[in-house]
Design a protein around this motif. Structure first.
Motif, PDB file in Angstrom:
ATOM      1  N   ALA A   1      54.307   7.915  34.813  1.00 47.05           N
ATOM      2  CA  ALA A   1      55.141   6.706  34.707  1.00 47.05           C
ATOM      3  C   ALA A   1      55.670   6.252  36.059  1.00 47.05           C
ATOM      4  O   ALA A   1      56.400   5.254  36.131  1.00 47.05           O
ATOM      5  CB  ALA A   1      56.301   6.974  33.758  1.00 47.05           C
ATOM      6  N   GLY A   2      55.311   6.981  37.120  1.00 43.34           N
ATOM      7  CA  GLY A   2      55.739   6.585  38.451  1.00 43.34           C
ATOM      8  C   GLY A   2      57.003   7.254  38.941  1.00 43.34           C
ATOM      9  O   GLY A   2      57.515   6.918  40.011  1.00 43.34           O
ATOM     10  N   ASP A   3      57.528   8.216  38.180  1.00 35.67           N
ATOM     11  CA  ASP A   3      58.751   8.925  38.552  1.00 35.67           C
ATOM     12  C   ASP A   3      58.380  10.334  39.025  1.00 35.67           C
ATOM     13  O   ASP A   3      58.064  11.200  38.212  1.00 35.67           O
ATOM     14  CB  ASP A   3      59.694   8.988  37.348  1.00 35.67           C
ATOM     15  N   ASP A   4      58.427  10.551  40.341  1.00 37.10           N
ATOM     16  CA  ASP A   4      58.076  11.873  40.861  1.00 37.10           C
ATOM     17  C   ASP A   4      59.288  12.778  41.028  1.00 37.10           C
ATOM     18  O   ASP A   4      59.186  13.893  41.547  1.00 37.10           O
ATOM     19  CB  ASP A   4      57.331  11.751  42.192  1.00 37.10           C
ATOM     20  N   GLY A   5      60.460  12.319  40.552  1.00 31.96           N
ATOM     21  CA  GLY A   5      61.682  13.108  40.684  1.00 31.96           C
ATOM     22  C   GLY A   5      61.616  14.466  40.000  1.00 31.96           C
ATOM     23  O   GLY A   5      61.908  15.496  40.631  1.00 31.96           O
TER      24      GLY A   5
ATOM     25  N   ARG B   1      54.384  15.807  33.774  1.00 29.58           N
ATOM     26  CA  ARG B   1      53.235  14.905  33.802  1.00 29.58           C
ATOM     27  C   ARG B   1      53.607  13.516  33.310  1.00 29.58           C
ATOM     28  O   ARG B   1      53.205  12.506  33.904  1.00 29.58           O
ATOM     29  CB  ARG B   1      52.095  15.480  32.954  1.00 29.58           C
ATOM     30  N   GLU B   2      54.363  13.465  32.223  1.00 29.00           N
ATOM     31  CA  GLU B   2      54.761  12.167  31.672  1.00 29.00           C
ATOM     32  C   GLU B   2      55.535  11.352  32.703  1.00 29.00           C
ATOM     33  O   GLU B   2      55.292  10.160  32.883  1.00 29.00           O
ATOM     34  CB  GLU B   2      55.600  12.376  30.412  1.00 29.00           C
ATOM     35  N   ALA B   3      56.470  12.008  33.386  1.00 26.49           N
ATOM     36  CA  ALA B   3      57.264  11.306  34.397  1.00 26.49           C
ATOM     37  C   ALA B   3      56.401  10.857  35.562  1.00 26.49           C
ATOM     38  O   ALA B   3      56.515   9.722  36.042  1.00 26.49           O
ATOM     39  CB  ALA B   3      58.397  12.212  34.882  1.00 26.49           C
TER      40      ALA B   3
END
Length: 261
Positions: free
Chosen positions: A170-174, A165-167
Motif C-alpha cells: 500500500a506504499g507504507d514502509d513504516g 506485506r500489506e502495508a
C-alpha cells in the motif's frame, strides 16, 4: 595397479577439516514445507538475516520466494537450475509449489546458526526477548512435538509477515522499517560472538588468500605443499528449519542449530 575407474585406492587416513568450505559459506539442503498457512499458501517461516546474504540453488520441484525490501514486494519463481539470493534486511518466505528442493548457501558460516535470523513475529512478540525466544526455539529432535512447534512458529511468523506485506504494497514502509529496527535490537547482544565467528571464518579465509597472493608475487609458493582434499556428508537429515526439512553438515565454523533453527 589400476582399476577400470582409475588408480587403485590407497588406504590412507582421510584428512581432517582444518578449513571451512570455499569462501567460508554455510551449506544445507531444504525440502520446502507443504503446510498451508492462514493465507492459503504452503511454505516456510518468513524471516530476515541481519548481516548475512543467503542464496537458494533450486535442485528440484517448483515454488517461489516472496521478498520484502525497500524496493517493495516481489514474488520470485523458483524452478530447477534457478538461483535467488537476498541481502541482509530482506524478508524472505519460501513458498511450496510442488516438491520444491533447494541447496542453501549462507554467507559467514556460523553466524546464521548463532542467531543471525529474526522471524517476522507480531510487534508485541518482537518487543519481548523472552517471549520471542520461547516461540523461536524448537525442542530437540525431529518428532511430532518438534513438528508441532515448528508449525506454530511458522504460523506466528506468517501472521506478522502478512501485515508487513500489506502495508508495503500500500506504499507504507513504516511497519517494515520498524521490524528491521526491532530485529536489530533483539540481536544486539549477540554481536560480540558473531564477530569472533567472522574473524575465525570468513575474515580468516579472505586473509589467507591475501597471504597466498603475497607469496606468489614474491615467487615463494611453498604453501602449495599443504594442498589436500576433503570430504563430508550430512550429519543430520530431516531437521526442522525455518523454511523446510533441513539436511545439515557439521563443518568448521558452523554451529548446528539442533536446539533452535
Amino acid at each position: 595397479m589400476n582399476t577400470p575407474d582409475g588408480p587403485a585406492a590407497v588406504n590412507t587416513p582421510k584428512p581432517a577439516l582444518p578449513h571451512p568450505l570455499p569462501g567460508a559459506v554455510g551449506l544445507s539442503h531444504l525440502s520446502a514445507y507443504d503446510w498451508e498457512a492462514a493465507d492459503g499458501v504452503c511454505g516456510g517461516s518468513p524471516h530476515l538475516h541481519l548481516v548475512c546474504t543467503e542464496a537458494y540453488v533450486v535442485t528440484g520441484g517448483r515454488g517461489a520466494v516472496q521478498t520484502l525490501s525497500p524496493d517493495g514486494y516481489r514474488d520470485i519463481p523458483l524452478e530447477p537450475g534457478s538461483v535467488a539470493w537476498f541481502t541482509p534486511g530482506t524478508v524472505h518466505r519460501m513458498v511450496q509449489g510442488g516438491d520444491l528442493r533447494i541447496t542453501v548457501l549462507m554467507q559467514n558460516s556460523g553466524l546464521p546458526e548463532a542467531g543471525d535470523a529474526v522471524f517476522t513475529f507480531p510487534p508485541e512478540v518482537l518487543a519481548d526477548p523472552e517471549r520471542y525466544a520461547a516461540v523461536a526455539t524448537l525442542p530437540p529432535g525431529t518428532g511430532a512435538e518438534v513438528e508441532e512447534a515448528a508449525r506454530r512458529r511458522r504460523d506466528l511468523a506468517v501472521e506478522g509477515y502478512l501485515g508487513l506485506r500489506e502495508a508495503l504494497v500500500a506504499g507504507d514502509d513504516g511497519p517494515y522499517a520498524e521490524f528491521q529496527r526491532a530485529a536489530a535490537r533483539l540481536v544486539r547482544g549477540k554481536v560480540p560472538r558473531w564477530r569472533e565467528l567472522w574473524r575465525a571464518g570468513a575474515l580468516a579465509t579472505a586473509e589467507r588468500t591475501g597471504a597466498q597472493l603475497d607469496a606468489l608475487q614474491a615467487g615463494e609458493p611453498g604453501y602449495l605443499g599443504e594442498a589436500t582434499a576433503h570430504e563430508t556428508a550430512p550429519t543430520r537429515l530431516g531437521g526442522f528449519g525455518m523454511c523446510g526439512r533441513r539436511d545439515e553438515y557439521n563443518l568448521p565454523g558452523t554451529t548446528l542449530p539442533y536446539g533452535g533453527e
